[in-house]
Design a protein around this motif. Structure first.
Motif, PDB file in Angstrom:
ATOM      1  N   VAL A  52       0.836  -1.209   0.000  1.00 25.94           N
ATOM      2  CA  VAL A  52       0.000   0.000   0.000  1.00 25.94           C
ATOM      3  C   VAL A  52       0.869   1.257   0.000  1.00 25.94           C
ATOM      4  N   SER A  53       1.965   1.245   0.733  1.00 24.37           N
ATOM      5  CA  SER A  53       2.820   2.428   0.836  1.00 24.37           C
ATOM      6  C   SER A  53       3.455   2.820  -0.499  1.00 24.37           C
ATOM      7  N   ASP A  54       3.442   1.912  -1.490  1.00 24.35           N
ATOM      8  CA  ASP A  54       4.017   2.211  -2.803  1.00 24.35           C
ATOM      9  C   ASP A  54       3.088   3.045  -3.681  1.00 24.35           C
ATOM     10  N   GLU A  56       1.022   5.866  -5.395  1.00 30.51           N
ATOM     11  CA  GLU A  56       1.167   7.313  -5.530  1.00 30.51           C
ATOM     12  C   GLU A  56      -0.108   7.980  -6.048  1.00 30.51           C
ATOM     13  N   GLU A  77      -2.081   5.918   4.559  1.00 29.74           N
ATOM     14  CA  GLU A  77      -0.893   5.074   4.658  1.00 29.74           C
ATOM     15  C   GLU A  77       0.132   5.374   3.579  1.00 29.74           C
ATOM     16  N   SER A  78      -0.339   5.769   2.390  1.00 32.29           N
ATOM     17  CA  SER A  78       0.576   5.912   1.250  1.00 32.29           C
ATOM     18  C   SER A  78       0.878   7.356   0.864  1.00 32.29           C
TER      19      SER A  78
END
Length: 328
Positions: A52-54, A56, A77-78
């Protein structure tokens, strides 16, 4: 592009989210805010090497919870930018005025349609119980028809196709075999998207939706990726089939009025669909209303208060409900 299949036991199931990998990892639709769908999405991203953090960018086809519910927490989260058409942006963002306006329209329509007390209590309770499925508020970026959004290593073009929802938009891109699009619930491979009940804010819902079907046919996409189930390889043909379905339903509505009219939307719905439960108590009379509203506007049905009756003149249903031409 990677399709991530999501469960959905509350509304029409077999949801899809789509990951566009590349320099700007982008997710199209996110699923409803439940633990099981949250896990489905996390697992689907991990399968193709993403977290999820990837993310954009997140692109939402329309405001319904089974497409937007997880957007707020994914954004938290992201840090992803979340795009949605301006007509749905207020509800997705959790704007109190936009949400209150939608609820006010709903209450007014329920009274106009003549829903009896018991099913009215059932559908109201169903909707109130599932408010949390909409998830956290979202900081949205509003988009308009024709806008372009950087996604993956390319871009998506916003194609506004209202009807099922006021802001419903497809996102078009260049695919392997020509122009393709993510279409949300504009067209679906098995069911016909609800019109009239799915978004009560849409004016002239049937006419609006038929115009969108005509635009889908005219754009002649090589393939589209819907919000539910499998890709559609002949979207123009599918748009035509759905328009034909609405032509047949128009004929049925006229037959019901000839036999049972004057009648309100709930009565027409009962003759079309029989007994209804849960969300279908909204969708059934909503679809009946969409057709009745269209017939009134076209001058072949007259409305007296909440009751509808045919005017008795000749009716050319082919003209009332145009079916788009296909190019193939």
């Amino acid at each position: 592009m990677e399709r991530i299949r999501l469960g959905n036991t509350v509304f029409e199931g077999l949801n899809n989210a789509y990951l566009i990998p590349g320099d700007r990892p982008t997710l199209v639709d996110v699923g409803v805010a439940t633990d099981s769908v949250r896990q489905d999405l996390s697992d689907g991203l991990a399968t193709v090497g993403y977290d999820v953090s990837d993310l954009e960018a997140i692109v939402l086809t329309h405001w319904h919870a089974d497409h937007t519910g997880l957007a707020g927490e994914l954004q938290s989260e992201s840090g992803a930018e979340v795009y949605v058409h301006e007509d749905d942006a207020g509800i997705v963002a959790g704007d109190p005025a936009a949400i209150a306006d939608e609820r006010d329209i709903r209450e007014r329509r329920f009274e106009e349609w003549g829903i009896p007390d018991e099913p009215l209590e059932e559908v109201t309770s169903f909707l109130d119980r599932h408010v949390d499925l909409q998830g956290e508020d979202v900081d949205v970026t509003r988009v308009h028809d024709g806008d372009r959004i950087a996604a993956g290593d390319g871009e998506l073009e916003v194609v506004h196709l209202p009807g099922h929802a006021a802001g419903l938009s497809a996102f078009a891109f260049d695919g392997d075999e020509g122009r393709e699009a993510f279409v949300g619930d504009v067209i679906l491979p098995k069911y016909t998207p609800n019109v009239g009940g799915a978004d009560l804010r849409v004016d002239r819902p049937l006419e609006t939706y038929l115009d969108s079907l005509a635009r889908v046919a005219d754009l002649d996409f090589a393939r589209v990726w819907p919000g539910h189930r499998d890709p559609i390889d002949d979207p123009a043909g599918r748009a035509r089939v759905i328009a034909e379905h609405h032509r047949e339903r128009t004929e049925r509505v006229l037959s019901v009025l000839d036999e049972h009219g004057p009648a309100d939307a709930w009565t027409v719905s009962a003759h079309l669909f029989g007994d209804l439960s849960a969300i279908h108590i909204l969708h059934g009379p909503g679809e009946a209303f969409a057709h009745l509203d269209h017939l009134v506007a076209e001058g072949v049905v007259e409305q007296d208060g909440n009751l509808y009756a045919t005017t008795g003149g000749d009716v050319d249903v082919d003209e009332l409900v145009p079916v788009p031409e296909t190019k193939r």
